[in-house]
Design an enzyme around this catalytic site. Structure first.
Site, PDB file in Angstrom:
ATOM      1  N   GLY A 151       1.436 -32.741  28.014  1.00  0.00           N
ATOM      2  CA  GLY A 151       1.481 -32.935  27.171  1.00  0.00           C
ATOM      3  C   GLY A 151       1.226 -34.364  27.077  1.00  0.00           C
ATOM      4  O   GLY A 151       2.337 -34.657  28.046  1.00  0.00           O
ATOM      5  N   ALA A 152       0.297 -35.934  26.459  1.00  0.00           N
ATOM      6  CA  ALA A 152       0.052 -37.490  26.817  1.00  0.00           C
ATOM      7  C   ALA A 152       2.042 -37.698  26.749  1.00  0.00           C
ATOM      8  O   ALA A 152       2.002 -38.222  27.700  1.00  0.00           O
ATOM      9  CB  ALA A 152      -0.521 -37.494  25.456  1.00  0.00           C
ATOM     10  N   ARG A 160      -3.805 -37.268  36.211  1.00  0.00           N
ATOM     11  CA  ARG A 160      -4.406 -36.379  35.603  1.00  0.00           C
ATOM     12  C   ARG A 160      -5.564 -37.984  34.669  1.00  0.00           C
ATOM     13  O   ARG A 160      -4.750 -38.991  34.462  1.00  0.00           O
ATOM     14  CB  ARG A 160      -4.066 -35.992  34.397  1.00  0.00           C
ATOM     15  CG  ARG A 160      -2.745 -35.139  34.799  1.00  0.00           C
ATOM     16  CD  ARG A 160      -2.287 -33.826  33.921  1.00  0.00           C
ATOM     17  NE  ARG A 160      -3.500 -33.323  33.622  1.00  0.00           N
ATOM     18  CZ  ARG A 160      -3.176 -32.323  32.408  1.00  0.00           C
ATOM     19  NH1 ARG A 160      -1.767 -32.399  31.544  1.00  0.00           N
ATOM     20  NH2 ARG A 160      -4.266 -31.653  31.723  1.00  0.00           N
ATOM     21  N   GLN A 220      -2.268 -23.325  25.664  1.00  0.00           N
ATOM     22  CA  GLN A 220      -0.907 -24.057  25.436  1.00  0.00           C
ATOM     23  C   GLN A 220      -0.612 -23.695  23.930  1.00  0.00           C
ATOM     24  O   GLN A 220       0.913 -23.734  23.559  1.00  0.00           O
ATOM     25  CB  GLN A 220      -1.026 -25.245  25.471  1.00  0.00           C
ATOM     26  CG  GLN A 220      -1.594 -26.266  26.713  1.00  0.00           C
ATOM     27  CD  GLN A 220      -2.510 -26.043  27.664  1.00  0.00           C
ATOM     28  OE1 GLN A 220      -3.752 -24.831  26.813  1.00  0.00           O
ATOM     29  NE2 GLN A 220      -3.533 -26.976  28.034  1.00  0.00           N
ATOM     30  N   ASP A 231      -4.400 -37.618  22.781  1.00  0.00           N
ATOM     31  CA  ASP A 231      -4.353 -37.589  24.565  1.00  0.00           C
ATOM     32  C   ASP A 231      -4.438 -39.212  24.367  1.00  0.00           C
ATOM     33  O   ASP A 231      -4.168 -40.059  25.613  1.00  0.00           O
ATOM     34  CB  ASP A 231      -5.271 -36.718  25.582  1.00  0.00           C
ATOM     35  CG  ASP A 231      -4.577 -35.576  25.667  1.00  0.00           C
ATOM     36  OD1 ASP A 231      -5.314 -34.544  24.582  1.00  0.00           O
ATOM     37  OD2 ASP A 231      -3.018 -35.225  26.077  1.00  0.00           O
ATOM     38  N   ASN A 262      -8.605 -35.396  22.299  1.00  0.00           N
ATOM     39  CA  ASN A 262      -7.735 -34.121  22.661  1.00  0.00           C
ATOM     40  C   ASN A 262      -7.939 -32.840  23.005  1.00  0.00           C
ATOM     41  O   ASN A 262      -9.245 -32.727  23.371  1.00  0.00           O
ATOM     42  CB  ASN A 262      -7.715 -34.262  20.846  1.00  0.00           C
ATOM     43  CG  ASN A 262      -5.823 -33.284  21.487  1.00  0.00           C
ATOM     44  OD1 ASN A 262      -4.486 -33.252  21.186  1.00  0.00           O
ATOM     45  ND2 ASN A 262      -5.911 -32.401  19.549  1.00  0.00           N
ATOM     46  N   LYS A 263      -6.733 -32.234  23.124  1.00  0.00           N
ATOM     47  CA  LYS A 263      -7.801 -30.929  23.778  1.00  0.00           C
ATOM     48  C   LYS A 263      -8.748 -30.385  23.319  1.00  0.00           C
ATOM     49  O   LYS A 263      -9.325 -30.276  22.156  1.00  0.00           O
ATOM     50  CB  LYS A 263      -6.170 -30.013  23.906  1.00  0.00           C
ATOM     51  CG  LYS A 263      -6.557 -28.673  24.793  1.00  0.00           C
ATOM     52  CD  LYS A 263      -6.912 -28.567  25.891  1.00  0.00           C
ATOM     53  CE  LYS A 263      -5.890 -29.334  26.680  1.00  0.00           C
ATOM     54  NZ  LYS A 263      -6.011 -29.701  28.089  1.00  0.00           N
TER      55      LYS A 263
HETATM   56  O1  MRU Z   1      -3.480 -30.334  29.123  1.00  0.00           O
HETATM   57  P1  MRU Z   1      -2.373 -30.570  28.448  1.00  0.00           P
HETATM   58  O2  MRU Z   1      -1.839 -28.850  28.270  1.00  0.00           O
HETATM   59  O3  MRU Z   1      -1.838 -32.201  28.863  1.00  0.00           O
HETATM   60  O4  MRU Z   1      -2.593 -30.857  27.060  1.00  0.00           O
HETATM   61  C1  MRU Z   1      -2.650 -32.356  26.053  1.00  0.00           C
HETATM   62  C2  MRU Z   1      -1.927 -31.497  25.288  1.00  0.00           C
HETATM   63  O5  MRU Z   1      -1.246 -30.126  24.983  1.00  0.00           O
HETATM   64  C3  MRU Z   1      -3.134 -31.953  24.036  1.00  0.00           C
HETATM   65  O6  MRU Z   1      -4.004 -32.211  24.150  1.00  0.00           O
HETATM   66  C4  MRU Z   1      -1.827 -32.413  22.718  1.00  0.00           C
HETATM   67  O7  MRU Z   1      -2.588 -32.074  21.330  1.00  0.00           O
HETATM   68  C5  MRU Z   1      -2.500 -33.697  23.261  1.00  0.00           C
HETATM   69  S1  MRU Z   1      -0.873 -34.175  23.354  1.00  0.00           S
HETATM   70  C6  MRU Z   1       0.590 -34.564  22.073  1.00  0.00           C
END
Ligand code: MRU
Length: 364
Positions: A52-53, A88, A199, A240, A250-251
């Site tokens: 998570g960012a 990452r 997630q 992110d 975002n994801k």
């Molecule tokens: O790959 P991750 O689990 O680190 O991804 C990040 C996320 O959980 C999402 O993209 C999320 O919406 C952004 S973090 C606030």
């Protein structure tokens, strides 16, 4: 937030080490892990024990603090920053937090750096809690308005985990949800499972369960159908990395939800704390590096078997390869608003620059 009724954060320092919740073991096991070295911190981020960012940023800050205990020289700062930055690529909070740490540490004498690094990392963690809490307050006002205009619970769709597990506490997209629930507003949260790493199904559902918030996990493909039938009042997702022009990375799968929301007139909000905004970028699709993750995340899945053991099984034919881009970009035109710590703002360059003039001014 609470785990079995007890308050936790996702990360905290302890006796010169750093405690984290191992998110790869949720929802089936709640396990704390002590991180003791730079290498362990980098591995925890890379392997998504912490993820998570916002949390990646704070974890990197603590990783640098751990590194200072072994080598507080200028070269030690550079080496540790490079190792952490390489873990990452997509979430910009990692780069932001390391820049904050370097700016604080480089002017200090090496002997002062280990203690100063832990203190600065703790400040960044506290700041993250405050940002998320402020996003929660602004999002609560939005949810209150929607609740006042309808009968029954407010139906919210969210994607991935932008919950307290993605930050230090509160979460970004979930902060308004937790605050609205505490304010007595009826809610129903639809949780996208968020393949391939799930997630949503593993982390967001677990969080909401702990806090007693009504929710249902849905497969990633169900959101559009629910929107067509009036089942979603608003979408709130995290980010992110958001560009100076309001494009939201975002994801993976977020973009498809934004398209469906747009087609159905459902408002699509992004909870965006300012460390997730990259004022150096103008075109999210062309400029944001998208993490490509292991094919095994797509071809295999893990869960609890009937005998209670956690098992990993293959889903795809042996020999089929898989592509696994971790994130996508939702163009600003599909975003109804950005819920930032400074209030709800339009997803465009002028509004972002007006809300964060000190950050926008640093843009090359
Ligand atoms: O790959 P991750 O689990 O680190 O991804 C990040 C996320 O959980 C999402 O993209 C999320 O919406 C952004 S973090 C606030």
């Amino acid at each position: 937030m609470r785990v079995k009724g007890r308050e936790y954060r996702t990360i905290w320092p302890k006796d010169g080490k750093v405690a984290i919740i191992d998110q790869t073991r949720l929802p089936h096991e709640f396990a704390l892990v002590m991180v003791e070295t730079l290498a362990e911190a980098a591995a925890a981020i890379r392997d998504m024990k912490v993820r998570g960012a916002p949390l990646i940023g704070v974890a990197a800050a603590y990783g640098l603090a751990l590194a200072m205990q072994a080598d507080p020289s200028d070269a030690g700062i550079e080496r540790a920053s490079a190792a952490l930055l390489a873990t990452r690529p997509t979430a910009v909070n990692l780069r932001w937090a390391l820049a904050m740490m370097r700016e604080h540490l480089l002017p200090l004498a090496p002997a002062a750096r280990p203690a100063a690094a832990f203190a600065r990392a703790a400040e960044l963690a506290e700041a993250d809690v405050a940002l998320c809490a402020a996003i929660g307050d602004h999002g609560l006002a939005l949810i209150r308005k929607i609740a006042a205009a309808k009968q029954g619970p407010v139906n919210i769709l969210t994607h991935c985990n932008a919950g307290w597990l993605c930050a230090v506490d509160w979460g970004t997209a979930t902060a308004p949800i937790y605050k609205a629930h505490a304010a007595g507003i009826g809610l129903h949260v639809f949780v996208d499972e968020t393949r391939p790493r799930n997630q949503g199904a593993s982390l967001t559902a677990w969080e909401l369960l702990q806090e007693g918030i009504p929710h249902q996990v849905i497969v990633d493909n169900a959101g559009g159908h629910l929107m067509q039938h009036g089942g979603i009042d608003l979408v709130i997702v995290g980010t992110d990395r958001t560009t100076a022009t309001g494009d939201v990375c975002n994801k993976i799968g977020t973009y498809l939800k934004a398209l469906a929301a747009h087609d159905n007139g459902v408002p699509f909000y992004v909870a965006a704390p300012s460390p997730s905004i990259d004022f150096s970028l103008s075109d999210g699709i062309k400029e944001i590096p998208i993490e490509e993750r292991a094919a095994s995340e797509v071809t295999e899945i893990s869960g609890v078997a009937e005998d209670g053991r956690i098992a990993r099984v293959r889903l795809t034919p042996q020999g089929s390869d898989a592509a696994n881009p971790g994130f996508d970009v939702t163009p600003a035109r599909l975003v109804t608003g950005l819920i930032t710590e400074r209030g709800m703002i339009k997803a465009d360059r002028a509004a972002l620059a007006a809300a964060f003039p000190e950050r926008a001014a640093q843009t090359p």
